[in-house]
Design an enzyme around this catalytic site. Sequence first.
Site, PDB file in Angstrom:
ATOM      1  N   ASP A 214      13.550  -9.895  19.226  1.00 51.73           N
ATOM      2  CA  ASP A 214      12.850  -9.477  18.008  1.00 51.73           C
ATOM      3  C   ASP A 214      13.603  -8.322  17.363  1.00 51.73           C
ATOM      4  O   ASP A 214      14.470  -7.714  17.978  1.00 51.73           O
ATOM      5  CB  ASP A 214      11.449  -8.968  18.371  1.00 51.73           C
ATOM      6  CG  ASP A 214      11.514  -7.831  19.383  1.00 51.73           C
ATOM      7  OD1 ASP A 214      11.562  -8.127  20.592  1.00 51.73           O
ATOM      8  OD2 ASP A 214      11.559  -6.657  18.973  1.00 51.73           O
ATOM      9  N   ASP A 216      13.142  -4.541  16.165  1.00 46.24           N
ATOM     10  CA  ASP A 216      12.207  -3.457  16.422  1.00 46.24           C
ATOM     11  C   ASP A 216      11.550  -3.019  15.113  1.00 46.24           C
ATOM     12  O   ASP A 216      12.029  -3.328  14.017  1.00 46.24           O
ATOM     13  CB  ASP A 216      12.935  -2.290  17.097  1.00 46.24           C
ATOM     14  CG  ASP A 216      11.988  -1.433  17.923  1.00 46.24           C
ATOM     15  OD1 ASP A 216      11.194  -2.006  18.682  1.00 46.24           O
ATOM     16  OD2 ASP A 216      12.032  -0.203  17.790  1.00 46.24           O
TER      17      ASP A 216
END
Length: 262
Positions: A214, A216
């Site tokens: 992902d 952040d």
Amino acid sequence: MAGPQERDAHRARVAVIGGSGFYEFLEDPELVDVTTPYGPPSAQVALGHVGGTPVAFLPRHGAGHRYPAHRVPYRANMSALKALGVTSVLAPAAVGSLRPDWGPGTLVVPDQVIDLTRGRASTFFDSGANHIGFADPYCPHLRGAVLAASRAASWEARDGATAVVIEGPRFSTRAESRLYSSWGGDVINMTMMPEAVLARELKMCYASVALVTDHDAGTSPEEAVTAEAVFEVFASRTEDLKDVLRRTLGTLEADPTCSCQD
Ligand SMILES: [Zn+2]
């Protein structure tokens, strides 16, 4: 429970510490209990083979993910592997990206760490004046082996990254994320420390194999990271990650030319 003799028969030089998705990584796993001066490790250690190489596997978070990152018994885990004869540790891990250009699915072999964990038992040296060199936290030999394996698997890993390790279990605020990025952080994680330094204290080679799951919080204007998204991306690349690890294990030399054992 396996006795000392059985354990000796299965000693492994290489260990993988990772998520429970790696249990089926070993061809003929046998679970052994290991006791350590620091209490029991996260789980029984699985001893088996990968492509003929004896390998130990320890699920970092225990059965059913019972230990969150800040409660993992890191000292017991590393001590248990050392007791089984392990000299090299490969540590696959999920990381968040602090760089807009490294999206989910990017494979990274970090070379630096900024340790922001606190309150964890992070050393075996609780008495005396022991200072250990940690300028280069990861074994160059193991890093090179993983990088070569990733190229062979046509999933070339980024060579070098600064990993920011936070205490968790919460994710970063947007401001924290931007700060870490301004410090030169490339990826962010909650488990890489104290694992890496404990390995160094026990004179074991250690390398992290990081999979970006992902962006952040401060890296992209999109929705902030969720645990579900992290697990989903990691699960979707677990087989590819195993392939890289398998190739790495197949190329490790018996006597690496590094100074981790010195
Ligand atoms: Zn080494």
